[in-house]
Design a protein around this motif. Structure first.
Motif, PDB file in Angstrom:
ATOM      1  N   TYR A  23      41.748  54.537  -5.106  1.00 55.01           N
ATOM      2  CA  TYR A  23      40.643  53.944  -5.857  1.00 55.01           C
ATOM      3  C   TYR A  23      39.751  55.049  -6.401  1.00 55.01           C
ATOM      4  O   TYR A  23      39.738  56.173  -5.877  1.00 55.01           O
ATOM      5  N   VAL A  24      39.042  54.746  -7.475  1.00 55.59           N
ATOM      6  CA  VAL A  24      38.028  55.643  -8.007  1.00 55.59           C
ATOM      7  C   VAL A  24      36.698  54.900  -8.043  1.00 55.59           C
ATOM      8  O   VAL A  24      36.649  53.697  -8.298  1.00 55.59           O
ATOM      9  N   GLN A  25      35.633  55.625  -7.754  1.00 54.87           N
ATOM     10  CA  GLN A  25      34.274  55.109  -7.898  1.00 54.87           C
ATOM     11  C   GLN A  25      33.614  55.937  -8.984  1.00 54.87           C
ATOM     12  O   GLN A  25      33.522  57.161  -8.866  1.00 54.87           O
ATOM     13  N   VAL A  26      33.207  55.278 -10.062  1.00 54.51           N
ATOM     14  CA  VAL A  26      32.751  55.992 -11.252  1.00 54.51           C
ATOM     15  C   VAL A  26      31.366  55.516 -11.679  1.00 54.51           C
ATOM     16  O   VAL A  26      30.938  54.409 -11.354  1.00 54.51           O
ATOM     17  N   LYS A  27      30.688  56.388 -12.411  1.00 54.20           N
ATOM     18  CA  LYS A  27      29.398  56.037 -12.990  1.00 54.20           C
ATOM     19  C   LYS A  27      29.638  55.342 -14.326  1.00 54.20           C
ATOM     20  O   LYS A  27      30.222  55.921 -15.237  1.00 54.20           O
ATOM     21  N   GLU A  28      29.201  54.096 -14.424  1.00 51.04           N
ATOM     22  CA  GLU A  28      29.381  53.328 -15.664  1.00 51.04           C
ATOM     23  C   GLU A  28      28.167  52.449 -15.912  1.00 51.04           C
ATOM     24  O   GLU A  28      27.673  51.773 -14.990  1.00 51.04           O
TER      25      GLU A  28
ATOM     26  N   VAL B 211      33.830  50.352  -8.803  1.00 50.20           N
ATOM     27  CA  VAL B 211      35.023  50.741  -8.061  1.00 50.20           C
ATOM     28  C   VAL B 211      36.254  50.090  -8.692  1.00 50.20           C
ATOM     29  O   VAL B 211      36.272  48.873  -8.938  1.00 50.20           O
ATOM     30  N   TYR B 212      37.277  50.905  -8.951  1.00 48.75           N
ATOM     31  CA  TYR B 212      38.557  50.428  -9.475  1.00 48.75           C
ATOM     32  C   TYR B 212      39.634  50.828  -8.467  1.00 48.75           C
ATOM     33  O   TYR B 212      39.762  52.012  -8.118  1.00 48.75           O
ATOM     34  N   ALA B 213      40.400  49.844  -7.981  1.00 47.90           N
ATOM     35  CA  ALA B 213      41.359  50.093  -6.913  1.00 47.90           C
ATOM     36  C   ALA B 213      42.728  49.533  -7.265  1.00 47.90           C
ATOM     37  O   ALA B 213      42.857  48.610  -8.076  1.00 47.90           O
ATOM     38  N   THR B 214      43.759  50.104  -6.632  1.00 42.12           N
ATOM     39  CA  THR B 214      45.117  49.623  -6.850  1.00 42.12           C
ATOM     40  C   THR B 214      45.304  48.219  -6.288  1.00 42.12           C
ATOM     41  O   THR B 214      46.199  47.490  -6.707  1.00 42.12           O
ATOM     42  N   SER B 215      44.457  47.820  -5.340  1.00 41.69           N
ATOM     43  CA  SER B 215      44.487  46.478  -4.773  1.00 41.69           C
ATOM     44  C   SER B 215      43.145  46.205  -4.116  1.00 41.69           C
ATOM     45  O   SER B 215      42.551  47.120  -3.543  1.00 41.69           O
ATOM     46  N   PRO B 216      42.661  44.959  -4.177  1.00 45.38           N
ATOM     47  CA  PRO B 216      41.417  44.642  -3.464  1.00 45.38           C
ATOM     48  C   PRO B 216      41.543  44.849  -1.961  1.00 45.38           C
ATOM     49  O   PRO B 216      40.528  45.001  -1.265  1.00 45.38           O
ATOM     50  N   ASN B 217      42.796  44.883  -1.465  1.00 47.58           N
ATOM     51  CA  ASN B 217      43.047  45.068  -0.039  1.00 47.58           C
ATOM     52  C   ASN B 217      43.553  46.465   0.296  1.00 47.58           C
ATOM     53  O   ASN B 217      44.085  46.688   1.397  1.00 47.58           O
ATOM     54  N   TYR B 218      43.408  47.396  -0.634  1.00 45.94           N
ATOM     55  CA  TYR B 218      43.852  48.769  -0.384  1.00 45.94           C
ATOM     56  C   TYR B 218      43.193  49.298   0.887  1.00 45.94           C
ATOM     57  O   TYR B 218      41.971  49.227   1.060  1.00 45.94           O
ATOM     58  N   GLU B 219      44.003  49.823   1.804  1.00 42.06           N
ATOM     59  CA  GLU B 219      43.514  50.221   3.120  1.00 42.06           C
ATOM     60  C   GLU B 219      42.521  51.382   3.080  1.00 42.06           C
ATOM     61  O   GLU B 219      41.750  51.579   4.026  1.00 42.06           O
ATOM     62  N   GLY B 220      42.533  52.141   1.988  1.00 46.83           N
ATOM     63  CA  GLY B 220      41.622  53.274   1.908  1.00 46.83           C
ATOM     64  C   GLY B 220      40.204  52.903   1.507  1.00 46.83           C
ATOM     65  O   GLY B 220      39.306  53.757   1.520  1.00 46.83           O
TER      66      GLY B 220
ATOM     67  N   GLY C 172      33.936  46.269   3.272  1.00 46.36           N
ATOM     68  CA  GLY C 172      32.899  45.609   2.495  1.00 46.36           C
ATOM     69  C   GLY C 172      32.778  46.065   1.054  1.00 46.36           C
ATOM     70  O   GLY C 172      31.906  45.591   0.328  1.00 46.36           O
ATOM     71  N   THR C 173      33.647  46.958   0.606  1.00 43.95           N
ATOM     72  CA  THR C 173      33.567  47.461  -0.775  1.00 43.95           C
ATOM     73  C   THR C 173      33.937  46.376  -1.775  1.00 43.95           C
ATOM     74  O   THR C 173      34.965  45.698  -1.634  1.00 43.95           O
ATOM     75  N   GLN C 174      33.102  46.198  -2.786  1.00 43.10           N
ATOM     76  CA  GLN C 174      33.410  45.273  -3.873  1.00 43.10           C
ATOM     77  C   GLN C 174      34.230  46.008  -4.925  1.00 43.10           C
ATOM     78  O   GLN C 174      33.806  47.038  -5.448  1.00 43.10           O
ATOM     79  N   VAL C 175      35.411  45.459  -5.239  1.00 43.00           N
ATOM     80  CA  VAL C 175      36.290  46.058  -6.247  1.00 43.00           C
ATOM     81  C   VAL C 175      36.000  45.411  -7.589  1.00 43.00           C
ATOM     82  O   VAL C 175      36.070  44.192  -7.737  1.00 43.00           O
ATOM     83  N   ASP C 176      35.652  46.235  -8.594  1.00 39.16           N
ATOM     84  CA  ASP C 176      35.248  45.732  -9.906  1.00 39.16           C
ATOM     85  C   ASP C 176      36.399  45.622 -10.897  1.00 39.16           C
ATOM     86  O   ASP C 176      36.267  44.962 -11.926  1.00 39.16           O
ATOM     87  N   GLY C 177      37.514  46.295 -10.611  1.00 34.27           N
ATOM     88  CA  GLY C 177      38.635  46.242 -11.547  1.00 34.27           C
ATOM     89  C   GLY C 177      39.859  46.928 -10.978  1.00 34.27           C
ATOM     90  O   GLY C 177      39.856  47.445  -9.850  1.00 34.27           O
TER      91      GLY C 177
ATOM     92  N   LEU D  81      43.018  49.670 -10.763  1.00 35.17           N
ATOM     93  CA  LEU D  81      43.466  51.035 -10.998  1.00 35.17           C
ATOM     94  C   LEU D  81      44.987  51.006 -11.006  1.00 35.17           C
ATOM     95  O   LEU D  81      45.613  50.629 -10.012  1.00 35.17           O
ATOM     96  N   GLN D  82      45.587  51.361 -12.131  1.00 33.17           N
ATOM     97  CA  GLN D  82      47.035  51.341 -12.266  1.00 33.17           C
ATOM     98  C   GLN D  82      47.606  52.731 -12.017  1.00 33.17           C
ATOM     99  O   GLN D  82      47.024  53.729 -12.447  1.00 33.17           O
TER     100      GLN D  82
END
Length: 316
Positions: free
Chosen positions: A114-119, A125-134, A138-143, A145-146
């Motif tokens: 996942y990446v956490q970026v200033k926008e 936060v953009y992650a490969t999956s909302p359930n990505y173990e890394g 409690g992190t909210q995934v906004d989109g 990451l492919q």
């Protein structure tokens, strides 16, 4: 997150081939792979899970060739925030025994991230999956990451002039330095989809022949730094910015050295030409000698230096 222990070691680059030599018998050598990064200032976090590191292929004949197929260097997943490796290096593979031979590729298999970026004035936060173990709890995934093909065939590490990787049984431990350039490896997906895509820029070199750029800053004769509000501007408020050939940017604040000279030292750099810029505190206008940005060329195993002197400084 798995912790990574730092180790100092060296590598030899010769005759256009990256030779990973090591102690042992005539049929094996030992390989260590170290990971470093030069991040971009857009990113707050860039976390990846590396599940496999392996050498692939051989330049020998197909029948009975040493090094043919895959030689796995690491199969235990490791999750790391690449931004913590800026101006540092950490062990990804350490002292692994492999068959001697010449290999065509070094590859990484990345199974999530996942990446956490200033926008838009905030943090997303953009992650490969909302359930990505890394992801932290409690992190909210906004989109999304492919990571095209990263988890299947793996990502090829590029060496200078597409050199092959030759493992011998000579004495000494030799180490590959791998630079995962965050600022060039992650970007918005085309078409305004709101997704991010990882298209990694991963380069390899030898640690002994990696270099550094030491940037210094001092006040010129008679130059006084202004007062902004109630605060006196200091040289420690200035930063050096290193930009590589791919456009990756790494800022670093100056720290006090000897005799009024302030220093920013960029380490673990692949050989090449870099742009070096000087950035002042908000509200300060300044000039320098040499002018900025300027360039610095890092040779194999060498230190390049840029010495800035402030020739004028005033409040905007």
């Amino acid at each position: 997150m798995t912790s990574l222990r730092r180790l100092t070691s060296s590598l030899l680059l010769a005759t256009g081939l990256l030779c990973l030599a090591a102690c042992g018998n005539d049929s094996t050598g030992r390989v260590t792979v170290k990971l470093t990064d030069a991040p971009g200032d857009t990113f707050e976090k860039a976390v990846v899970t590396i599940s496999k590191v392996y050498l692939k292929g051989s330049v020998e004949g197909e029948d009975g060739a040493e090094g043919k197929g895959e030689v796995v260097l690491r199969s235990e997943p490791i999750t790391t925030n690449l931004l913590t490796l800026a101006n540092d290096a950490a062990d990804l593979v350490k002292d692994v025994e492999v068959p001697t031979g010449t290999y065509r590729e070094l590859r990484f298999v990345i199974t999530g991230g996942y990446v956490q970026v200033k926008e838009d004035g905030g943090s997303r936060v953009y992650a490969t999956s909302p359930n990505y173990e890394g992801l932290p709890p409690g992190t909210q995934v906004d989109g999304d990451l492919q990571m095209p093909s990263a988890a299947s065939s793996g990502l090829k590490v590029k060496f200078d002039k597409d050199a092959d990787v030759t493992v011998t049984s000579d004495e000494g431990q030799k180490v590959i330095l791998v630079d995962f350039d965050v600022s060039q490896s992650f970007g918005h997906a085309a078409g305004g989809s709101g997704k991010w895509v990882m298209g990694p820029v991963i380069k390899g070199a030898d640690l002994e022949f990696s270099g550094n750029v030491e940037v210094t800053l001092r006040l010129g004769a008679g130059v006084q730094l202004p007062v902004i509000g109630d605060a006196q501007v200091l040289l420690s408020g200035f930063s050096a910015v290193l930009v590589n050939a791919d456009g990756g940017r790494e800022p670093m604040a100056f720290t006090a050295g000897a005799n009024g000279v302030y220093v920013a030292d960029f380490k673990y750099l692949l050989p090449g030409t870099y742009s070096v810029d000087l950035v002042g505190p908000t509200g300060v206008s300044f000039t320098s000698e040499p002018g900025h940005p300027t360039t610095a060329t890092v040779g194999s195993g060498a230190e390049a230096s840029v010495a800035f002197t402030l020739t004028a400084a005033s409040k905007l």
